[in-house]
Design a protein around this motif. Structure first.
Motif, PDB file in Angstrom:
ATOM      1  N   LYS A  11      34.131   5.145-109.632  1.00 59.25           N
ATOM      2  CA  LYS A  11      32.954   5.327-110.646  1.00 59.25           C
ATOM      3  C   LYS A  11      32.437   4.145-111.474  1.00 59.25           C
ATOM      4  CE  LYS A  11      33.561  10.363-110.800  1.00 59.25           C
ATOM      5  NZ  LYS A  11      33.941  11.460-111.710  1.00 59.25           N
ATOM      6  N   ARG A  12      33.384   3.499-111.974  1.00 57.26           N
ATOM      7  CA  ARG A  12      33.208   2.351-112.736  1.00 57.26           C
ATOM      8  C   ARG A  12      32.508   1.224-111.909  1.00 57.26           C
ATOM      9  NH1 ARG A  12      37.435  -0.321-116.224  1.00 57.26           N
ATOM     10  NH2 ARG A  12      35.461  -1.215-117.389  1.00 57.26           N
ATOM     11  N   LEU A  13      32.561   0.994-110.557  1.00 57.32           N
ATOM     12  CA  LEU A  13      31.842   0.066-109.844  1.00 57.32           C
ATOM     13  C   LEU A  13      30.505   0.631-109.408  1.00 57.32           C
ATOM     14  CD1 LEU A  13      35.131  -0.677-107.589  1.00 57.32           C
ATOM     15  CD2 LEU A  13      33.901  -2.161-109.180  1.00 57.32           C
ATOM     16  N   TYR A  14      29.673   0.810-110.512  1.00 59.13           N
ATOM     17  CA  TYR A  14      28.208   1.423-110.406  1.00 59.13           C
ATOM     18  C   TYR A  14      27.652   0.198-111.146  1.00 59.13           C
ATOM     19  CZ  TYR A  14      24.311   4.180-111.666  1.00 59.13           C
ATOM     20  OH  TYR A  14      22.895   4.728-111.860  1.00 59.13           O
ATOM     21  N   HIS A  15      26.762  -0.505-110.087  1.00 58.38           N
ATOM     22  CA  HIS A  15      25.884  -1.406-110.703  1.00 58.38           C
ATOM     23  C   HIS A  15      24.542  -0.933-111.028  1.00 58.38           C
ATOM     24  CE1 HIS A  15      23.652  -5.629-109.233  1.00 58.38           C
ATOM     25  NE2 HIS A  15      24.322  -5.598-110.555  1.00 58.38           N
ATOM     26  N   ARG A  16      24.410  -0.907-112.350  1.00 54.32           N
ATOM     27  CA  ARG A  16      23.326  -0.501-113.210  1.00 54.32           C
ATOM     28  C   ARG A  16      22.155  -1.035-112.757  1.00 54.32           C
ATOM     29  NH1 ARG A  16      26.868  -0.615-117.854  1.00 54.32           N
ATOM     30  NH2 ARG A  16      25.716  -2.351-118.749  1.00 54.32           N
ATOM     31  N   ALA A  17      21.775  -2.378-112.852  1.00 55.77           N
ATOM     32  CA  ALA A  17      20.604  -2.974-112.159  1.00 55.77           C
ATOM     33  C   ALA A  17      20.059  -2.461-110.977  1.00 55.77           C
ATOM     34  CB  ALA A  17      20.842  -4.582-112.394  1.00 55.77           C
ATOM     35  N   VAL A  18      20.901  -2.008-110.082  1.00 52.44           N
ATOM     36  CA  VAL A  18      20.073  -1.760-108.650  1.00 52.44           C
ATOM     37  C   VAL A  18      20.528  -0.093-108.758  1.00 52.44           C
ATOM     38  CG1 VAL A  18      20.618  -1.621-106.371  1.00 52.44           C
ATOM     39  CG2 VAL A  18      20.790  -3.811-107.370  1.00 52.44           C
ATOM     40  N   LEU A  19      21.199   0.461-109.154  1.00 55.02           N
ATOM     41  CA  LEU A  19      21.446   1.831-109.054  1.00 55.02           C
ATOM     42  C   LEU A  19      20.875   2.928-109.988  1.00 55.02           C
ATOM     43  CD1 LEU A  19      25.408   2.146-107.821  1.00 55.02           C
ATOM     44  CD2 LEU A  19      23.225   1.932-106.535  1.00 55.02           C
ATOM     45  N   ASP A  20      20.770   2.267-111.020  1.00 50.36           N
ATOM     46  CA  ASP A  20      19.850   3.099-112.412  1.00 50.36           C
ATOM     47  C   ASP A  20      18.564   3.328-111.840  1.00 50.36           C
ATOM     48  OD1 ASP A  20      21.838   3.455-113.904  1.00 50.36           O
ATOM     49  OD2 ASP A  20      21.178   2.103-115.375  1.00 50.36           O
ATOM     50  N   PRO A  21      17.759   2.389-111.173  1.00 51.77           N
ATOM     51  CA  PRO A  21      16.291   2.640-110.425  1.00 51.77           C
ATOM     52  C   PRO A  21      16.376   3.888-109.493  1.00 51.77           C
ATOM     53  CG  PRO A  21      16.677   0.157-111.113  1.00 51.77           C
ATOM     54  CD  PRO A  21      17.853   0.981-111.052  1.00 51.77           C
ATOM     55  N   LEU A  22      17.396   3.758-108.785  1.00 48.37           N
ATOM     56  CA  LEU A  22      17.440   4.720-107.678  1.00 48.37           C
ATOM     57  C   LEU A  22      17.549   5.949-107.981  1.00 48.37           C
ATOM     58  CD1 LEU A  22      19.529   2.641-104.974  1.00 48.37           C
ATOM     59  CD2 LEU A  22      16.997   2.896-105.022  1.00 48.37           C
ATOM     60  N   VAL A  23      18.501   6.076-109.269  1.00 48.30           N
ATOM     61  CA  VAL A  23      18.821   7.416-109.606  1.00 48.30           C
ATOM     62  C   VAL A  23      17.498   8.063-110.348  1.00 48.30           C
ATOM     63  CG1 VAL A  23      19.895   8.743-111.513  1.00 48.30           C
ATOM     64  CG2 VAL A  23      21.325   7.112-110.049  1.00 48.30           C
ATOM     65  N   ALA A  24      16.644   7.005-110.755  1.00 43.92           N
ATOM     66  CA  ALA A  24      15.236   7.309-111.393  1.00 43.92           C
ATOM     67  C   ALA A  24      14.398   7.632-110.335  1.00 43.92           C
ATOM     68  CB  ALA A  24      15.074   6.486-112.489  1.00 43.92           C
ATOM     69  N   GLY A  25      14.420   7.383-109.039  1.00 45.57           N
ATOM     70  CA  GLY A  25      13.551   7.626-108.175  1.00 45.57           C
ATOM     71  C   GLY A  25      12.399   6.416-108.128  1.00 45.57           C
ATOM     72  N   GLU A  26      12.992   5.385-108.453  1.00 44.98           N
ATOM     73  CA  GLU A  26      12.018   4.143-108.381  1.00 44.98           C
ATOM     74  C   GLU A  26      12.364   3.137-107.559  1.00 44.98           C
ATOM     75  OE1 GLU A  26      12.394   2.395-112.509  1.00 44.98           O
ATOM     76  OE2 GLU A  26      11.615   4.196-113.470  1.00 44.98           O
ATOM     77  N   ASP A  27      11.580   2.706-106.776  1.00 47.97           N
ATOM     78  CA  ASP A  27      11.548   1.586-105.745  1.00 47.97           C
ATOM     79  C   ASP A  27      11.469   0.399-106.212  1.00 47.97           C
ATOM     80  OD1 ASP A  27      11.458   0.114-103.366  1.00 47.97           O
ATOM     81  OD2 ASP A  27      10.167   0.934-102.321  1.00 47.97           O
ATOM     82  N   ARG A  28      12.719  -0.239-106.559  1.00 49.17           N
ATOM     83  CA  ARG A  28      12.541  -1.819-107.207  1.00 49.17           C
ATOM     84  C   ARG A  28      13.311  -2.524-106.435  1.00 49.17           C
ATOM     85  NH1 ARG A  28      13.888  -1.219-113.486  1.00 49.17           N
ATOM     86  NH2 ARG A  28      12.670   0.626-114.140  1.00 49.17           N
ATOM     87  N   LEU A  29      13.232  -2.320-104.774  1.00 44.23           N
ATOM     88  CA  LEU A  29      13.973  -3.133-103.788  1.00 44.23           C
ATOM     89  C   LEU A  29      13.324  -4.533-103.535  1.00 44.23           C
ATOM     90  CD1 LEU A  29      14.962  -0.097-101.589  1.00 44.23           C
ATOM     91  CD2 LEU A  29      16.231  -0.812-103.087  1.00 44.23           C
ATOM     92  N   ALA A  30      12.193  -4.692-103.725  1.00 41.27           N
ATOM     93  CA  ALA A  30      11.527  -5.861-103.497  1.00 41.27           C
ATOM     94  C   ALA A  30      12.245  -7.234-103.865  1.00 41.27           C
ATOM     95  CB  ALA A  30      10.246  -5.966-103.798  1.00 41.27           C
ATOM     96  N   GLY A  31      12.441  -8.027-102.858  1.00 40.88           N
ATOM     97  CA  GLY A  31      13.292  -9.303-103.482  1.00 40.88           C
ATOM     98  C   GLY A  31      14.759  -9.138-103.271  1.00 40.88           C
ATOM     99  N   LEU A  32      15.200  -7.931-103.214  1.00 39.24           N
ATOM    100  CA  LEU A  32      16.839  -7.814-103.201  1.00 39.24           C
ATOM    101  C   LEU A  32      17.514  -8.205-101.745  1.00 39.24           C
ATOM    102  CD1 LEU A  32      17.292  -4.545-105.231  1.00 39.24           C
ATOM    103  CD2 LEU A  32      17.586  -6.918-106.051  1.00 39.24           C
ATOM    104  N   HIS A  33      18.521  -8.825-101.972  1.00 36.66           N
ATOM    105  CA  HIS A  33      19.483  -8.813-100.566  1.00 36.66           C
ATOM    106  C   HIS A  33      19.732  -7.487-100.090  1.00 36.66           C
ATOM    107  CE1 HIS A  33      23.025 -10.031 -98.343  1.00 36.66           C
ATOM    108  NE2 HIS A  33      22.407 -10.979 -97.805  1.00 36.66           N
ATOM    109  N   ALA A  34      19.282  -7.121 -98.808  1.00 27.61           N
ATOM    110  CA  ALA A  34      19.306  -5.699 -98.398  1.00 27.61           C
ATOM    111  C   ALA A  34      20.598  -5.273 -98.285  1.00 27.61           C
ATOM    112  CB  ALA A  34      18.331  -5.527 -97.134  1.00 27.61           C
ATOM    113  N   ASN A  35      21.571  -5.904 -97.654  1.00 27.31           N
ATOM    114  CA  ASN A  35      22.930  -5.421 -97.158  1.00 27.31           C
ATOM    115  C   ASN A  35      23.754  -5.535 -98.230  1.00 27.31           C
ATOM    116  OD1 ASN A  35      24.541  -4.138 -94.974  1.00 27.31           O
ATOM    117  ND2 ASN A  35      25.687  -6.209 -95.191  1.00 27.31           N
ATOM    118  N   THR A  36      23.342  -6.234 -99.286  1.00 28.32           N
ATOM    119  CA  THR A  36      24.197  -6.114-100.641  1.00 28.32           C
ATOM    120  C   THR A  36      24.125  -4.642-101.361  1.00 28.32           C
ATOM    121  OG1 THR A  36      24.170  -8.610-101.195  1.00 28.32           O
ATOM    122  CG2 THR A  36      24.542  -7.064-103.057  1.00 28.32           C
TER     123      THR A  36
END
Length: 779
Positions: A262-287
């Motif tokens: 549970k502590r291995l929760y990457h906020r910068a990526v996962l918080d927007p997903l929890v909020a239902g926001e698509d902020r994936l553009a420019g992110l390394h996909a398989n990371t």
């Protein structure tokens, strides 16, 4: 995949002091934490593939797995432990700092094969590997078992130094490194996951103590760090560590592992997903995908609603807004802007690791809700990407699946590649049987039409699935052993099939659909048959941002034009189609065997269309620009001119370097200074601070050259200066908006006797964003 928790004697457990110390208290607890799932897939041992393209792929892959030597994978592991290495290290990525990532996938793939068929040869190889890992771990004495390396002061040293620095809170990263090491936590996850599978699937008694030692060592490094320090670490790719720790908890019941997951929760990526926001553009996909898989697994163990919603949102977003016709996603390994794909169809589309992980995520979501539409996606990517990813005649793998016209596939070498997509390929082609059959308390579900035999004791049923899919849309189930009492059998009605029909023991029956399935409830008898006919139709699929750019499918198979053998250059304009009213599919005509068609090329001649996945050694076209006759009359000249320009640019291109992308940065010896990887304007880039300097190398050819540096907007061209091979170079004037090339003329490379340029880029007081560097010949 199924698997039982095993119990071990004290004697079996003592395979290293540190592992034994961890093993005692862990196994003394209940092995509980059983996930709450609605459906489960058939155990691997319950399914056998019958002759088919899938069985051929598995056979080729098994031969490759058997050819690999665990002692070569463990070369750096031995040296790290102070032990002599009996065999040389493999080449490719295994010799480039992340030794061990391929070993982890090999452990998983071999464990799948052992669970599926108890392959005697692989059983022995696996056992020997685990015995050696236990010996290496015992030599360390603290649970460590790794082979990563890092460069310090010009020397390559044991990567354990990175982990010990992290333990002390010494953390530094420029994006794709952690304290100078190439994604060491990503590699650690692969080993951890492989050991879990060796225990859970292959049931090898050596695996669990080694795995617990590995889990305990890294937990000891991370648990003492603050949440902010963990967030800093998670800027660097860490694979699915949250998933592995969650699975370790599921196997042992030790809450420590779930707490760390549970502590291995990457906020910068996962918080927007929890909020239902698509902020994936420019992110390394398989990371990102493995992080979401970990959220899904944690949800299964503790019922966390946020993790489930984030996983569902991510899956829907990626499959509907970021994926290509074959089901894969990413271009140059990165997500782009949602629904923007017309200008992202290249030779670097659809990294295979992404599809491997999206299928894993699909399995999680399906187990919760049993919706057939999830297997419409699964079938699409499994058939059209995964089956294209391995060349069955030699078991080699493809990294990117190129979708641009005239592109070819580039395959791995057996001993000298070991890209990430080789590792995931080993697993993907070991487990073609793992998602065909699923069940809940009342229903057996058939989700994939792959020739196979099922013998599922826990469900009390055995049957044969005969089908010529994907060539023909029909399947026949024959019951060999019937369950007691009434039982439901549900067959997926694919979204691509309209007007499916069903027969029971040769007599037509009404198709009663439920959540995408044809369901039959009866007291089954030995010899009962069910026949499903799924008519295949031609369909077209346009990219969202350009309705005139289309791809074609016949039933589940994506079609592609055969543009010639891959050992011959493609030196003509990409094909185009003329369509007057109606639909684009009206242009195709059947040609011989199922799934083969012809279509007129607007440039003259006829194109042969065939299933894309099977064109292993051909150049292909998947997407086709379409024109009406009037449009073609007006735009033909511009189209041909653009094609000529693209071919000329390709001819002049010597080297391309995508900044902010892991492998290109390593390939071009990138020295990042204090720069950081960012995602801006829908692409990965490097943000280079004011007054900072970065360095990289680009290949050159004899003669004068042109260096292009891609920036966003003309104003950005004024924010940096360049030297090439130590000499200052002056930019040509640049104007415009959007992504623009800043060009620098370079002198004749032949006069300098160099086949490579050393580029130094220094920013002024404003700093700069730099996306790409391209080396061209001058003419």
């Amino acid at each position: 995949m199924g698997g039982a928790v095993m119990r071990f004697t004290r004697r079996q457990s003592l395979i290293g002091a540190s592992a034994a110390a961890l093993l005692g208290p862990t196994l003394a607890r209940a092995a509980g934490a059983a996930p709450t799932l609605n459906l489960q897939s058939a155990p691997l041992a319950a399914v056998r593939l019958s002759p088919s393209i899938y069985a051929d792929a598995q056979v080729a892959n098994r031969a490759y797995l058997a050819s690999l030597d665990p002692e070569r994978f463990l070369h750096n592991f031995y040296l790290s432990a102070g032990l002599p290495a009996p065999k040389p290290v493999y080449g490719g990525w295994e010799a480039q700092g992340i030794a061990g990532h391929s070993l982890g996938h090999w452990l998983s793939a071999v464990s799948i094969e052992v669970a599926n068929g108890n392959d005697a040869g692989l059983v022995g190889q696996l056992d020997h590997c685990l015995a050696e890992m236990a010996r290496i771990q015992a030599a360390h004495g603290d649970g460590y078992c790794g082979g990563t390396t890092v460069e310090r002061d010009g020397k390559v040293v044991d990567g354990k130094i990175v982990f010990e620095e992290l333990r002390r809170g010494e953390i530094a990263s420029t994006g794709f490194d952690l304290n100078g090491g190439w994604v060491p936590l990503y590699t650690w996850h692969k080993i951890h996951a492989g050991l879990i599978d060796a225990h859970r699937l292959a049931r090898n008694p050596r695996a669990l103590p080694v795995m617990l030692g590995v889990a305990g060592y890294l937990a000891g490094v991370l648990e003492g760090l603050s949440d902010e320090q963990l967030q800093q670490i998670m800027r660097t790719e860490f694979g699915g560590l949250n998933d592995s720790y969650a699975e370790t908890y599921a196997l042992t019941g030790e809450k420590r592992w779930l707490d760390l997951a549970k502590r291995l929760y990457h906020r910068a990526v996962l918080d927007p997903l929890v909020a239902g926001e698509d902020r994936l553009a420019g992110l390394h996909a398989n990371t990102q995908i493995p992080k979401v898989i970990g959220l899904a697994r944690i949800h299964e163990l503790d019922g966390s609603a946020e993790g489930a919603e984030a996983a569902r949102f991510f899956h829907q977003t990626v499959t509907q807004r970021h994926s290509y016709v074959i089901g894969g996603n990413s271009e140059h390994e990165h997500f782009g802007l949602p629904d923007q794909r017309a200008h992202r169809i290249s030779e670097a589309t659809c990294e295979a690791c992404n599809s491997y992980n999206m299928l894993k995520l699909t399995r999680h979501l399906y187990a919760w809700q049993g919706d057939a539409s999830l297997f419409d996606f699964y079938e699409r990517v499994h058939l059209n990407h995964i089956m294209a990813h391995q060349r069955p005649r030699d078991g080699s793998f493809v990294y990117f699946m190129p979708l641009s016209s005239g592109a070819r596939r580039y395959y791995s070498e057996p001993d000298n590649s070991f890209w990430c997509c080789v590792g995931t390929g080993m697993e993907s082609h070991a487990k073609h049987m793992d998602s065909i059959y699923w069940a809940d308390g009342q229903t057996l579900y058939v989700n994939l039409y792959i020739p196979s035999q099922l013998d599922w004791d826990a469900q009390g049923i055995a049957l044969d699935l005969q089908t010529r899919m994907p060539d023909e849309g029909q399947a026949r189930l024959t019951v060999r052993r019937a369950p007691r009492g009434p039982r439901r059998i549900a067959l997926r009605i694919p979204a691509w099939s309209k007007g499916a029909s069903l027969a029971l023991n040769g007599k037509p029956v009404a198709v009663e659909q439920e959540k995408g399935y044809a369901v039959i409830t009866r007291r089954w008898r030995e010899g009962d048959t069910v026949e499903l006919v799924m008519p295949m139709a031609l369909t077209s699929e346009a990219v969202p941002d350009d309705p005139s750019l289309v791809a074609f499918l016949h039933g589940p198979r994506v079609l592609a034009a055969d543009l010639g053998p891959d050992d011959q250059p493609f030196a003509r304009a990409a094909p185009a189609l003329l369509s007057e009213g109606g639909t684009a599919t009206d242009l195709l005509r059947p040609a011989g065997e199922p799934g083969h068609f012809t279509v007129p090329d607007a440039l003259g001649g006829t194109l042969a269309m065939a299933p894309f996945f099977a064109q292993y050694d051909r150049r292909t076209a998947v997407y086709f620009p379409t024109f009406t006759a009037g449009q073609w009359a007006q735009e033909r000249g511009a189209y041909l001119a653009a094609q000529d320009h693209a071919r000329e640019l390709a001819r002049r291109t010597v080297d391309r370097f995508q900044l902010g992308e892991m492998q290109p940065e390593r390939d071009h010896r990138f020295v990042p200074g204090k720069s950081e990887v960012v995602n801006w304007n829908g692409r990965a880039a490097r943000r280079i601070a004011a007054g900072d300097t970065v360095r990289f190398a680009l290949a050159r050819r004899p003669g004068a050259g042109v260096l292009q540096v891609i920036v966003f907007g003309a104003e950005a061209a004024e924010r940096f200066s360049l030297t090439v091979d130590g000499e200052p170079v002056t930019p040509r004037p640049v104007q415009g908006e959007g992504f623009l090339p800043v060009e620098f003329a370079l002198p004749d490379a032949g006069e300098q006797g160099r086949d490579e340029a050393e580029v130094t880029l220094t920013t002024n007081k404003d700093g700069a964003l730099v996306y790409e560097a391209i080396m061209l010949t001058a003419d």
